[in-house]
Design a protein around this motif. Sequence first.
Motif, PDB file in Angstrom:
ATOM      1  N   ILE A  52       0.873  -1.298   0.121  1.00  0.00           N
ATOM      2  CA  ILE A  52       0.304   0.101  -0.011  1.00  0.00           C
ATOM      3  C   ILE A  52       1.410   1.025  -0.207  1.00  0.00           C
ATOM      4  CG2 ILE A  52      -2.126  -1.127   1.726  1.00  0.00           C
ATOM      5  CD1 ILE A  52      -1.172   0.063   3.834  1.00  0.00           C
ATOM      6  N   TRP A  53       0.356   2.316  -0.843  1.00  0.00           N
ATOM      7  CA  TRP A  53       0.873   3.815  -0.224  1.00  0.00           C
ATOM      8  C   TRP A  53      -0.370   4.713   0.373  1.00  0.00           C
ATOM      9  CZ3 TRP A  53       0.519   7.124  -5.451  1.00  0.00           C
ATOM     10  CH2 TRP A  53       0.565   8.280  -5.219  1.00  0.00           C
ATOM     11  N   LEU A  54       0.007   5.265   1.448  1.00  0.00           N
ATOM     12  CA  LEU A  54      -0.416   6.110   1.716  1.00  0.00           C
ATOM     13  C   LEU A  54       0.017   7.395   1.396  1.00  0.00           C
ATOM     14  CD1 LEU A  54      -0.089   4.727   5.566  1.00  0.00           C
ATOM     15  CD2 LEU A  54      -2.280   4.274   4.589  1.00  0.00           C
ATOM     16  N   SER A  55      -1.341   8.104   1.539  1.00  0.00           N
ATOM     17  CA  SER A  55      -0.987   9.636   0.633  1.00  0.00           C
ATOM     18  C   SER A  55      -0.907  10.555   2.241  1.00  0.00           C
ATOM     19  CB  SER A  55      -2.686   9.890   0.519  1.00  0.00           C
ATOM     20  OG  SER A  55      -2.145   9.852  -0.995  1.00  0.00           O
ATOM     21  N   PRO A  56       0.187  11.500   2.650  1.00  0.00           N
ATOM     22  CA  PRO A  56       0.306  11.524   3.771  1.00  0.00           C
ATOM     23  C   PRO A  56      -0.386  12.117   4.942  1.00  0.00           C
ATOM     24  CG  PRO A  56       1.202  12.941   2.086  1.00  0.00           C
ATOM     25  CD  PRO A  56      -0.155  12.505   1.197  1.00  0.00           C
ATOM     26  N   PHE A  57      -0.381  11.950   6.076  1.00  0.00           N
ATOM     27  CA  PHE A  57      -0.614  11.171   7.636  1.00  0.00           C
ATOM     28  C   PHE A  57       0.028  12.305   8.606  1.00  0.00           C
ATOM     29  CE2 PHE A  57       1.906   7.925   6.849  1.00  0.00           C
ATOM     30  CZ  PHE A  57       2.403   8.354   8.362  1.00  0.00           C
ATOM     31  N   PHE A  58       1.029  13.075   7.878  1.00  0.00           N
ATOM     32  CA  PHE A  58       1.652  13.961   8.570  1.00  0.00           C
ATOM     33  C   PHE A  58       1.036  15.256   9.524  1.00  0.00           C
ATOM     34  CE2 PHE A  58       4.372  12.653   5.433  1.00  0.00           C
ATOM     35  CZ  PHE A  58       5.105  11.082   6.038  1.00  0.00           C
ATOM     36  N   LYS A  59       1.892  15.749  10.731  1.00  0.00           N
ATOM     37  CA  LYS A  59       1.072  16.853  11.089  1.00  0.00           C
ATOM     38  C   LYS A  59       0.795  18.376   9.973  1.00  0.00           C
ATOM     39  CE  LYS A  59       1.786  16.386  16.741  1.00  0.00           C
ATOM     40  NZ  LYS A  59       2.153  17.442  17.743  1.00  0.00           N
ATOM     41  N   CYS A  73       7.591  13.998  11.469  1.00  0.00           N
ATOM     42  CA  CYS A  73       7.899  12.840  12.275  1.00  0.00           C
ATOM     43  C   CYS A  73       6.813  12.903  13.172  1.00  0.00           C
ATOM     44  CB  CYS A  73       9.298  13.049  13.096  1.00  0.00           C
ATOM     45  SG  CYS A  73      10.946  13.189  12.158  1.00  0.00           S
ATOM     46  N   ASP A  74       5.511  12.619  13.082  1.00  0.00           N
ATOM     47  CA  ASP A  74       5.179  12.882  13.868  1.00  0.00           C
ATOM     48  C   ASP A  74       3.368  12.591  12.338  1.00  0.00           C
ATOM     49  OD1 ASP A  74       3.187  12.745  15.968  1.00  0.00           O
ATOM     50  OD2 ASP A  74       2.942  13.911  17.237  1.00  0.00           O
ATOM     51  N   VAL A  75       2.492  11.503  13.624  1.00  0.00           N
ATOM     52  CA  VAL A  75       1.139  11.805  13.053  1.00  0.00           C
ATOM     53  C   VAL A  75      -0.228  13.248  13.592  1.00  0.00           C
ATOM     54  CG1 VAL A  75      -0.901  10.490  13.011  1.00  0.00           C
ATOM     55  CG2 VAL A  75       1.585   9.145  12.882  1.00  0.00           C
ATOM     56  N   ASP A  76      -0.315  13.571  12.394  1.00  0.00           N
ATOM     57  CA  ASP A  76      -1.619  14.286  12.667  1.00  0.00           C
ATOM     58  C   ASP A  76      -2.320  14.299  13.643  1.00  0.00           C
ATOM     59  OD1 ASP A  76      -2.721  17.131  11.561  1.00  0.00           O
ATOM     60  OD2 ASP A  76      -3.945  16.199  12.523  1.00  0.00           O
ATOM     61  N   PRO A  77      -3.197  14.449  14.211  1.00  0.00           N
ATOM     62  CA  PRO A  77      -3.974  14.481  15.808  1.00  0.00           C
ATOM     63  C   PRO A  77      -5.284  13.274  14.381  1.00  0.00           C
ATOM     64  CG  PRO A  77      -3.487  15.699  16.627  1.00  0.00           C
ATOM     65  CD  PRO A  77      -2.364  15.714  15.319  1.00  0.00           C
ATOM     66  N   MET A  78      -5.304  14.408  13.621  1.00  0.00           N
ATOM     67  CA  MET A  78      -6.837  14.235  12.733  1.00  0.00           C
ATOM     68  C   MET A  78      -6.521  12.442  12.712  1.00  0.00           C
ATOM     69  SD  MET A  78      -7.513  15.377   8.523  1.00  0.00           S
ATOM     70  CE  MET A  78      -7.812  17.039   9.808  1.00  0.00           C
ATOM     71  N   PHE A  79      -5.709  12.333  11.783  1.00  0.00           N
ATOM     72  CA  PHE A  79      -5.085  10.346  11.612  1.00  0.00           C
ATOM     73  C   PHE A  79      -4.804   9.317  12.629  1.00  0.00           C
ATOM     74  CE2 PHE A  79      -3.405  13.432   7.577  1.00  0.00           C
ATOM     75  CZ  PHE A  79      -4.850  12.871   7.016  1.00  0.00           C
ATOM     76  N   GLY A  80      -4.665   9.710  14.083  1.00  0.00           N
ATOM     77  CA  GLY A  80      -4.400   8.640  14.983  1.00  0.00           C
ATOM     78  C   GLY A  80      -2.563   9.078  15.516  1.00  0.00           C
ATOM     79  N   THR A  81      -2.633   8.426  16.078  1.00  0.00           N
ATOM     80  CA  THR A  81      -1.572   8.614  16.805  1.00  0.00           C
ATOM     81  C   THR A  81      -0.220   8.042  16.267  1.00  0.00           C
ATOM     82  OG1 THR A  81      -1.432   6.335  18.174  1.00  0.00           O
ATOM     83  CG2 THR A  81      -1.990   8.782  18.677  1.00  0.00           C
TER      84      THR A  81
END
Length: 550
Positions: A52-59, A73-81
């Motif tokens: 799979i290729w995931l489009s961006p989920f970063f902050k 180097c972190d996940v946006d809270p919109m997408f989780g942790t």
Amino acid sequence: MAKATNNNWWRGGVIYQIYPRSYADSNGDGVGDLAGITAKLDYVADLGADGIWLSPFFKSPMKDFGYDVSDYCDVDPMFGTLDDFKQLVERAHALGLKVMIDQVLSHSSDQHPWFVESRSSLNNPKADWYIWADAKPDGNPPNNWLSIFGGSAWQWDTRRCQYYMHNFLTSQPDLNFHNPEVQKALLSTVKFWLDLGVDGYRLDTANFYFHDAQLRDNPARGRPDGEDPAVNAVNPYGWQWHQHDKSQPENLAFLRELRALLDAYPDTTMVGEIGDDDGLARVAEYTSGGDKLHMAYCFDLLGTAHSAAHFRGFVKRFEEVAPGGWPCWALSNHDVVRVATRWASTAAVAAPELLRLGAALQMSLRGSPCIYQGDELGLPEADIAFEDLQDPYGITMWPEFKGRDGCRTPMPWLADAADLGFSSSPAPEKPWLPVATTHRELTAEAQIQDPASLLHFYRNLLRWRKTQPCLVSGTLEVLDAHPQVFAYVRRHEGHSMVCVFNFSPEPAQWVVPVAFAAMHTVTGSGLGDAVRQGAVLQLPAWGGAFLGHA
């Protein structure tokens, strides 16, 4: 964290692109998330994809929906942790799926701490981490470079009384790759996710990293005539030859540094997005030699053209300019109108037979196929009202160009749910984009239950393809021209397979060359609609066949 084994998996592996905002919403807030993706990974594995290729989920402040990163180097809270991401990777690997993530290196958000510091003064430690330039004596920008999203590529900043460069939104300043410290910092962010177990990267705008240090003007091209899938005729960005603002020779050295980093991690890969005046030549350059990108894609399958002559021309040219390069072929992605609409002629949606033929072509070309979420369902482009638009590109270019929202609407899972099953819990919030009423008859649930559906065709095709080494790893030779038929032969370790496709709404006859006279129609792919009569292959409208030996 255990990985799904198979080095060189990317050579012929099938990649499934997931746009996280629109795939599956686990908490009912109207936005897809990592936990929602994890819950649907069995669906991807059952499809037969290899990764799979995931489009961006970063902050990110989400001005460009994740392509404006404020923390690499972190996940946006919109997408989780980060823990949600680790669980996703663990589940994917348990299912035998590789995980590639979208890395946006050419630019950041203007809210990234690096840019906040860079714009604060002319002499701070990060003053030259971005591309700054003085105004011309008359106050105009330093050159004629344009933003893809409209207008000048230069934005005035009152803190420094200088312009900064942005290839996209003004809130997406371009990083200065001529500064070695910038390269070092970005490579460390790549390493961060490799250490967490990712199997590779899709590199956004991989030829945009470097700019001409002399800031020379781009030559004029004029308003393009005719069809060019890489140029929107209403966008003046396409009215220049982009000689100086991207695709600079210094890019190659950085790609080698990036490749060296990935080579330190077994079973990893990179696919680069190439937007260039000559995309095929750039793909060839960036994938040659085994020391830069593993694979790359440009936009030759992402336009409206779908004739035999069109496909023959670009595939033949690619084989000529990039005999050792490895392409990645997609029929759709998150930036273009969906193929079911793009390839439609008089009808609102392309014929089901044409969508099957397109999939068979994609899965049999030399390279690695990439399926965009929903293509396996035959989803058409959603019609989004202006008041519901989210894409800043579409809002700026309306009404002649409606932006990218129409291909980004929520994935339809269940026909009897108000939001088509996008949310796994009662959704108090409406989805971030409206669900498309035209998708209600095309849900995954309905197609799973229908053995004649396009989804089952994809599943059978991918399963069959894995048994055909010629299609996964073989060479490709384009056969003689035919006005309706595109044909080529794939060869691998003494075996051959001929691929024949009638890209026409009219039946066609294709004379089997003498060299392949002993071949017969191979079953299992799901096409199965061609009839062999001696040396002549009778192909129905939008029909195709694979020929091989017993």
